[in-house]
Design a protein around this motif. Structure first.
Motif, PDB file in Angstrom:
ATOM      1  N   LEU A  87       3.142  17.573   7.117  1.00  0.00           N
ATOM      2  CA  LEU A  87       2.748  16.476   8.003  1.00  0.00           C
ATOM      3  C   LEU A  87       3.350  15.183   7.469  1.00  0.00           C
ATOM      4  N   TYR A  88       3.959  14.409   8.362  1.00  0.00           N
ATOM      5  CA  TYR A  88       4.542  13.126   8.004  1.00  0.00           C
ATOM      6  C   TYR A  88       3.782  12.015   8.733  1.00  0.00           C
ATOM      7  N   GLU A  89       3.325  11.023   7.981  1.00  0.00           N
ATOM      8  CA  GLU A  89       2.726   9.830   8.566  1.00  0.00           C
ATOM      9  C   GLU A  89       3.639   8.656   8.241  1.00  0.00           C
ATOM     10  N   ILE A  90       4.091   7.954   9.273  1.00  0.00           N
ATOM     11  CA  ILE A  90       5.086   6.907   9.094  1.00  0.00           C
ATOM     12  C   ILE A  90       4.604   5.636   9.777  1.00  0.00           C
ATOM     13  N   GLU A  91       4.537   4.551   9.011  1.00  0.00           N
ATOM     14  CA  GLU A  91       4.116   3.260   9.553  1.00  0.00           C
ATOM     15  C   GLU A  91       5.343   2.447   9.947  1.00  0.00           C
ATOM     16  N   PHE A  92       5.309   1.917  11.171  1.00  0.00           N
ATOM     17  CA  PHE A  92       6.391   1.058  11.652  1.00  0.00           C
ATOM     18  C   PHE A  92       5.919  -0.390  11.689  1.00  0.00           C
ATOM     19  N   VAL A  93       6.774  -1.285  11.232  1.00  0.00           N
ATOM     20  CA  VAL A  93       6.531  -2.719  11.356  1.00  0.00           C
ATOM     21  C   VAL A  93       7.705  -3.322  12.100  1.00  0.00           C
ATOM     22  N   SER A  94       7.438  -4.410  12.822  1.00  0.00           N
ATOM     23  CA  SER A  94       8.460  -4.972  13.699  1.00  0.00           C
ATOM     24  C   SER A  94       8.569  -6.474  13.546  1.00  0.00           C
ATOM     25  N   ALA A  95       9.784  -6.941  13.575  1.00  0.00           N
ATOM     26  CA  ALA A  95      10.095  -8.364  13.771  1.00  0.00           C
ATOM     27  C   ALA A  95      11.279  -8.351  14.713  1.00  0.00           C
ATOM     28  N   ASP A  96      12.475  -8.611  14.211  1.00  0.00           N
ATOM     29  CA  ASP A  96      13.656  -8.488  15.049  1.00  0.00           C
ATOM     30  C   ASP A  96      14.118  -7.040  15.148  1.00  0.00           C
ATOM     31  N   THR A  97      13.721  -6.215  14.183  1.00  0.00           N
ATOM     32  CA  THR A  97      14.113  -4.813  14.178  1.00  0.00           C
ATOM     33  C   THR A  97      12.901  -3.939  13.932  1.00  0.00           C
ATOM     34  N   TYR A 106       2.538  15.076   3.567  1.00  0.00           N
ATOM     35  CA  TYR A 106       1.461  15.997   3.220  1.00  0.00           C
ATOM     36  C   TYR A 106       1.975  17.438   3.289  1.00  0.00           C
ATOM     37  N   GLU A 107       1.564  18.227   2.331  1.00  0.00           N
ATOM     38  CA  GLU A 107       1.846  19.657   2.362  1.00  0.00           C
ATOM     39  C   GLU A 107       0.527  20.393   2.235  1.00  0.00           C
ATOM     40  N   LYS A 108       0.217  21.199   3.255  1.00  0.00           N
ATOM     41  CA  LYS A 108      -1.060  21.923   3.319  1.00  0.00           C
ATOM     42  C   LYS A 108      -2.239  20.964   3.176  1.00  0.00           C
ATOM     43  N   GLY A 109      -2.108  19.801   3.808  1.00  0.00           N
ATOM     44  CA  GLY A 109      -3.185  18.815   3.821  1.00  0.00           C
ATOM     45  C   GLY A 109      -3.271  17.937   2.592  1.00  0.00           C
ATOM     46  N   LEU A 111      -1.679  15.088   0.062  1.00  0.00           N
ATOM     47  CA  LEU A 111      -0.686  14.019  -0.022  1.00  0.00           C
ATOM     48  C   LEU A 111       0.172  14.216  -1.265  1.00  0.00           C
ATOM     49  N   ILE A 112       1.491  14.288  -1.073  1.00  0.00           N
ATOM     50  CA  ILE A 112       2.424  14.503  -2.170  1.00  0.00           C
ATOM     51  C   ILE A 112       3.093  13.172  -2.512  1.00  0.00           C
ATOM     52  N   SER A 116       6.526  10.375  -1.173  1.00  0.00           N
ATOM     53  CA  SER A 116       5.895   9.385  -0.302  1.00  0.00           C
ATOM     54  C   SER A 116       6.243   7.962  -0.720  1.00  0.00           C
ATOM     55  N   GLN A 117       6.088   7.047   0.229  1.00  0.00           N
ATOM     56  CA  GLN A 117       6.315   5.623  -0.022  1.00  0.00           C
ATOM     57  C   GLN A 117       5.178   4.852   0.642  1.00  0.00           C
ATOM     58  N   TYR A 118       4.254   4.353  -0.171  1.00  0.00           N
ATOM     59  CA  TYR A 118       3.100   3.647   0.390  1.00  0.00           C
ATOM     60  C   TYR A 118       2.457   2.796  -0.695  1.00  0.00           C
ATOM     61  N   TYR A 119       1.419   2.048  -0.307  1.00  0.00           N
ATOM     62  CA  TYR A 119       0.716   1.219  -1.281  1.00  0.00           C
ATOM     63  C   TYR A 119      -0.788   1.266  -1.043  1.00  0.00           C
ATOM     64  N   ASN A 120      -1.530   1.004  -2.108  1.00  0.00           N
ATOM     65  CA  ASN A 120      -2.983   0.845  -2.055  1.00  0.00           C
ATOM     66  C   ASN A 120      -3.344  -0.495  -2.680  1.00  0.00           C
ATOM     67  N   ILE A 121      -4.388  -1.124  -2.155  1.00  0.00           N
ATOM     68  CA  ILE A 121      -4.854  -2.402  -2.692  1.00  0.00           C
ATOM     69  C   ILE A 121      -6.351  -2.312  -2.965  1.00  0.00           C
TER      70      ILE A 121
END
Length: 210
Positions: A87-97, A106-109, A111-112, A116-121
């Motif tokens: 499973l792939y979850e992909i966040e899109f952000v927009s300005a001019d592009t 995710y593999e078999k539920g 998160l690998i 992956s490329q993400y952040y936590n705060i």
């Protein structure tokens, strides 16, 4: 007015950054698996400008929202590989592009983080703790720089910090006595690898805000 200027500056900072074409685990191309032309598409109108997109083909199913007025993907999209348990979850952000920002694999539920490329705060100890996850490979020299803007008493400050590497992420701490402090910027992952005597440098950036 200050908040508006703050967001515009961040957008300019982010979309002026160079980025690599992003490829995923198992040689999956992000641009291919999110390309609606590769799917049988159905859509549902959510508002005057937003539609819910559902797609399917022989291998994948796709689900996400699109701003049809500007022809841009928005928010988190989900792509499921029907031939296995990916499973792939992909966040899109927009300005001019339109840009792929956070990517979770995710593999078999599960998160690998390696792919992956993400952040936590987390707000703790009178400040914000940022954890940045980027795909990492063996024999790479890597570092992460967080270039951010912070609003202090209606004054916007521009700062930069190198993040500390941990086992599978990079961590930065931004002090702030108030939990509602506005922080936004770009985390950039720099890597250097040597293959057959040839050294390759690359970088990829991710937009971040709290």
């Amino acid at each position: 007015m200050v908040k508006y200027i703050f967001l515009v500056l961040i957008a300019l900072l982010f979309f002026s950054c160079k980025k690599n074409d992003q490829n995923f685990n198992k040689q999956v191309s992000i641009s291919d698996v999110t390309n609606e032309n590769n799917y049988e598409i159905s859509s549902k109108k959510e508002s005057d400008t937003i539609v819910l997109i559902n797609g399917k083909n022989n291998q994948y199913t796709l689900h996400g929202y699109k701003d049809v007025k500007n022809n841009k993907k928005i928010g988190w999209w989900k792509i499921k590989d029907k031939t296995n348990e990916f499973l792939y979850e992909i966040e899109f952000v927009s300005a001019d592009t339109n840009k792929e920002n956070q990517i979770k694999f995710y593999e078999k539920g599960k998160l690998i983080n390696q792919f992956s490329q993400y952040y936590n705060i987390v707000y703790k100890n009178n400040g914000y703790e940022f954890k940045f996850y980027f795909p990492k490979y063996k024999s790479e020299k890597t570092r992460v720089e967080f270039h951010y803007m912070i609003e202090e008493n209606k004054i916007i400050e521009d700062k930069s910090i190198d993040c500390k590497p941990e086992k599978d992420y990079y961590i930065c701490f931004i002090p702030g006595e108030k939990k509602d402090k506005s922080i936004a910027g770009v985390a950039t992952f720099f890597s250097e690898s040597e293959i057959k005597g040839e050294t390759t440098f690359s970088s990829v950036s991710m937009f971040v805000n709290n």
